[in-house]
Scaffold this motif. Structure first.
Motif, PDB file in Angstrom:
ATOM      1  N   GLY A 298       0.815  -1.214   0.000  1.00 36.70           N
ATOM      2  CA  GLY A 298       0.000   0.000   0.000  1.00 36.70           C
ATOM      3  C   GLY A 298       0.843   1.255   0.000  1.00 36.70           C
ATOM      4  N   ASP A 299       2.102   1.116   0.426  1.00 36.33           N
ATOM      5  CA  ASP A 299       2.979   2.278   0.599  1.00 36.33           C
ATOM      6  C   ASP A 299       4.223   2.234  -0.274  1.00 36.33           C
ATOM      7  OD1 ASP A 299       1.409   3.525   2.661  1.00 36.33           O
ATOM      8  OD2 ASP A 299       2.111   1.973   4.038  1.00 36.33           O
ATOM      9  N   ALA A 300       4.392   1.186  -1.057  1.00 34.07           N
ATOM     10  CA  ALA A 300       5.569   1.025  -1.930  1.00 34.07           C
ATOM     11  C   ALA A 300       5.149   0.118  -3.088  1.00 34.07           C
ATOM     12  CB  ALA A 300       6.734   0.413  -1.147  1.00 34.07           C
ATOM     13  N   PRO A 301       5.878   0.142  -4.196  1.00 34.14           N
ATOM     14  CA  PRO A 301       5.459  -0.687  -5.335  1.00 34.14           C
ATOM     15  C   PRO A 301       5.506  -2.181  -5.012  1.00 34.14           C
ATOM     16  CG  PRO A 301       7.604   0.369  -5.752  1.00 34.14           C
ATOM     17  CD  PRO A 301       7.073   0.970  -4.500  1.00 34.14           C
ATOM     18  N   GLU A 302       4.400  -2.853  -5.284  1.00 30.98           N
ATOM     19  CA  GLU A 302       4.236  -4.257  -4.880  1.00 30.98           C
ATOM     20  C   GLU A 302       5.333  -5.157  -5.437  1.00 30.98           C
ATOM     21  OE1 GLU A 302       0.361  -4.963  -6.891  1.00 30.98           O
ATOM     22  OE2 GLU A 302       1.426  -6.527  -7.981  1.00 30.98           O
ATOM     23  N   ASN A 303       5.642  -6.186  -4.633  1.00 33.14           N
ATOM     24  CA  ASN A 303       6.586  -7.228  -5.077  1.00 33.14           C
ATOM     25  C   ASN A 303       7.950  -6.680  -5.490  1.00 33.14           C
ATOM     26  OD1 ASN A 303       5.165  -9.668  -4.670  1.00 33.14           O
ATOM     27  ND2 ASN A 303       3.943  -9.350  -6.505  1.00 33.14           N
ATOM     28  N   THR A 304       8.384  -5.597  -4.837  1.00 29.72           N
ATOM     29  CA  THR A 304       9.751  -5.101  -5.049  1.00 29.72           C
ATOM     30  C   THR A 304      10.539  -5.232  -3.734  1.00 29.72           C
ATOM     31  OG1 THR A 304       9.200  -2.831  -4.391  1.00 29.72           O
ATOM     32  CG2 THR A 304       8.994  -3.386  -6.755  1.00 29.72           C
ATOM     33  N   LEU A 305      11.858  -5.121  -3.851  1.00 31.60           N
ATOM     34  CA  LEU A 305      12.677  -5.158  -2.634  1.00 31.60           C
ATOM     35  C   LEU A 305      12.366  -3.964  -1.746  1.00 31.60           C
ATOM     36  CD1 LEU A 305      16.138  -6.404  -3.994  1.00 31.60           C
ATOM     37  CD2 LEU A 305      14.191  -7.741  -3.127  1.00 31.60           C
TER      38      LEU A 305
ATOM     39  N   ILE B 208      12.100  -5.435 -11.019  1.00 26.44           N
ATOM     40  CA  ILE B 208      11.437  -6.713 -10.719  1.00 26.44           C
ATOM     41  C   ILE B 208      12.519  -7.593 -10.096  1.00 26.44           C
ATOM     42  CG2 ILE B 208      10.430  -8.798 -11.728  1.00 26.44           C
ATOM     43  CD1 ILE B 208       9.289  -7.009 -13.971  1.00 26.44           C
ATOM     44  N   PRO B 209      12.355  -8.008  -8.836  1.00 23.37           N
ATOM     45  CA  PRO B 209      13.454  -8.760  -8.208  1.00 23.37           C
ATOM     46  C   PRO B 209      13.538 -10.191  -8.723  1.00 23.37           C
ATOM     47  CG  PRO B 209      11.911  -7.884  -6.553  1.00 23.37           C
ATOM     48  CD  PRO B 209      11.252  -7.739  -7.889  1.00 23.37           C
ATOM     49  N   THR B 210      14.737 -10.722  -8.747  1.00 17.78           N
ATOM     50  CA  THR B 210      14.862 -12.172  -8.891  1.00 17.78           C
ATOM     51  C   THR B 210      14.477 -12.798  -7.555  1.00 17.78           C
ATOM     52  OG1 THR B 210      17.157 -12.126  -8.130  1.00 17.78           O
ATOM     53  CG2 THR B 210      16.781 -11.977 -10.530  1.00 17.78           C
ATOM     54  N   LEU B 211      14.095 -14.073  -7.604  1.00 18.13           N
ATOM     55  CA  LEU B 211      13.823 -14.759  -6.333  1.00 18.13           C
ATOM     56  C   LEU B 211      15.099 -14.823  -5.491  1.00 18.13           C
ATOM     57  CD1 LEU B 211      12.001 -16.301  -4.393  1.00 18.13           C
ATOM     58  CD2 LEU B 211      12.420 -18.376  -5.753  1.00 18.13           C
ATOM     59  N   ASP B 212      16.237 -14.973  -6.144  1.00 24.25           N
ATOM     60  CA  ASP B 212      17.518 -14.952  -5.407  1.00 24.25           C
ATOM     61  C   ASP B 212      17.643 -13.696  -4.542  1.00 24.25           C
ATOM     62  OD1 ASP B 212      18.327 -17.039  -7.390  1.00 24.25           O
ATOM     63  OD2 ASP B 212      20.292 -16.689  -6.486  1.00 24.25           O
ATOM     64  N   ALA B 213      17.448 -12.548  -5.186  1.00 28.65           N
ATOM     65  CA  ALA B 213      17.610 -11.270  -4.474  1.00 28.65           C
ATOM     66  C   ALA B 213      16.565 -11.122  -3.380  1.00 28.65           C
ATOM     67  CB  ALA B 213      17.531 -10.112  -5.468  1.00 28.65           C
ATOM     68  N   LEU B 214      15.363 -11.585  -3.689  1.00 33.54           N
ATOM     69  CA  LEU B 214      14.279 -11.485  -2.700  1.00 33.54           C
ATOM     70  C   LEU B 214      14.627 -12.320  -1.461  1.00 33.54           C
ATOM     71  CD1 LEU B 214      11.514 -13.149  -1.631  1.00 33.54           C
ATOM     72  CD2 LEU B 214      11.406 -10.663  -1.848  1.00 33.54           C
ATOM     73  N   VAL B 215      15.079 -13.546  -1.689  1.00 35.44           N
ATOM     74  CA  VAL B 215      15.406 -14.426  -0.561  1.00 35.44           C
ATOM     75  C   VAL B 215      16.540 -13.815   0.252  1.00 35.44           C
ATOM     76  CG1 VAL B 215      16.442 -16.661   0.025  1.00 35.44           C
ATOM     77  CG2 VAL B 215      14.513 -16.564  -1.555  1.00 35.44           C
ATOM     78  N   GLN B 216      17.553 -13.294  -0.434  1.00 36.90           N
ATOM     79  CA  GLN B 216      18.675 -12.703   0.306  1.00 36.90           C
ATOM     80  C   GLN B 216      18.202 -11.519   1.151  1.00 36.90           C
ATOM     81  OE1 GLN B 216      21.444 -12.144  -2.893  1.00 36.90           O
ATOM     82  NE2 GLN B 216      21.979 -14.303  -2.907  1.00 36.90           N
TER      83      GLN B 216
END
Ligand code: G3P
Ligand code: MG
Length: 257
Positions: free
Chosen positions: A26-33, A103-111
């Motif tokens: 709601g306060d930042a772009p969805e599904n980003t780091l 758009i994050p990679t899943l790698d970056a998201l997990v880290q």
């Protein structure tokens, strides 16, 4: 913290009652780091994000089958290589200050999730027909990066995705996503080996169905709950947690029992 997976002691995990939906979307772009970091800054201890696969087999964090709603791309995610997606701007559509967010990679998201010490609900979004490559790409990252002792909940609306996930990651806690709760919810959860049911908080949930799900030993999470009064109501009915775009608001207004 609520315990999910009472039916299978190997899959018991603790989930926070307030889960940031697509990050603090709601306060930042969805599904980003940026949305994940903001969720943590807002006090959330769990985040939910959506995973998809690119043409060249990389798991990325994105909700829709097609690009465009939350970035400056177009076309189907599964027809783009990771290098194409990496160039897209996934922040400007939300606010100029997020220009250049990717758009994050899943790698970056997990880290990022691990560095922030967050729990993760990874929802696998497979375009119909692409369940297997989507799960393969996702599982490969989780097997490589996710520590065995950290809470992880994998979920999907797709029964095919959950079956592939269970085969690849037999010990992982899984959530079965539905909009409206099917009459045979218990048979489906059992057949899938899922620990929890994740449903729309308004479509069909009632106090008696919530109580039956909990009595049967399953976790119950509700999406997407942005008003504290609604969160309080479903938590009072027995839900273990709610997905919200506004974790700061729900945490401040303390919907937890
Ligand atoms: O996983 C809960 C929720 O995210 C499911 O719906 O469409 O927001 O991914 P959606
Ligand atoms: Mg989702």
């Amino acid at each position: 913290m609520q315990h999910l997976g009472a039916r299978d002691p190997l899959k018991v995990i603790s989930v926070a009652p307030v889960i940031a939906h697509r990050g603090a979307s709601g306060d930042a772009p969805e599904n980003t780091l940026a949305a994940v970091r903001l969720a943590s800054e807002q006090g959330a201890t769990w985040v939910e994000v959506d995973a998809m696969v690119t043409r060249d087999g990389h798991a990325v964090i994105h909700h829709d089958d097609e690009l465009g709603r939350c970035n400056d791309g177009r076309g189907w995610v599964l027809r783009r290589d990771l290098a194409d997606l990496a160039r897209l701007d996934a922040g400007s559509w939300f606010a100029p200050c997020y220009a250049g967010e990717r758009i994050p990679t899943l790698d970056a998201l997990v880290q990022t999730v691990l560095a922030l010490d967050l729990g993760l609900n990874l929802e696998i979004k497979a375009t119909d027909g692409w369940e297997e490559p989507t799960v393969e790409a996702t599982v490969a990252v989780l097997q490589r990066l996710w520590p065995a002792n950290r809470p992880l909940l994998v979920s999907s609306f797709s029964e095919r995705v959950l079956r592939h996930t269970a085969a690849a990651l037999p010990g992982v806690a899984m959530g079965y996503n539905v909009t409206a709760i099917p009459r045979n919810w218990e048979d489906r959860l059992q057949a899938l080996g899922a620990s929890s049911l994740h449903c729309h908080y308004q479509a069909s949930l009632t106090p008696s169905v919530a109580a039956a799900i909990k009595r049967a030993g399953y976790g119950l999470l509700c999406f997407t709950v942005n008003r504290s009064a609604d969160a309080r109501r479903v938590l009072d009915w027995g839900a273990d947690g709610v997905f919200t775009d506004y974790p700061r608001r729900l945490l401040a207004e303390n919907p937890a029992r």
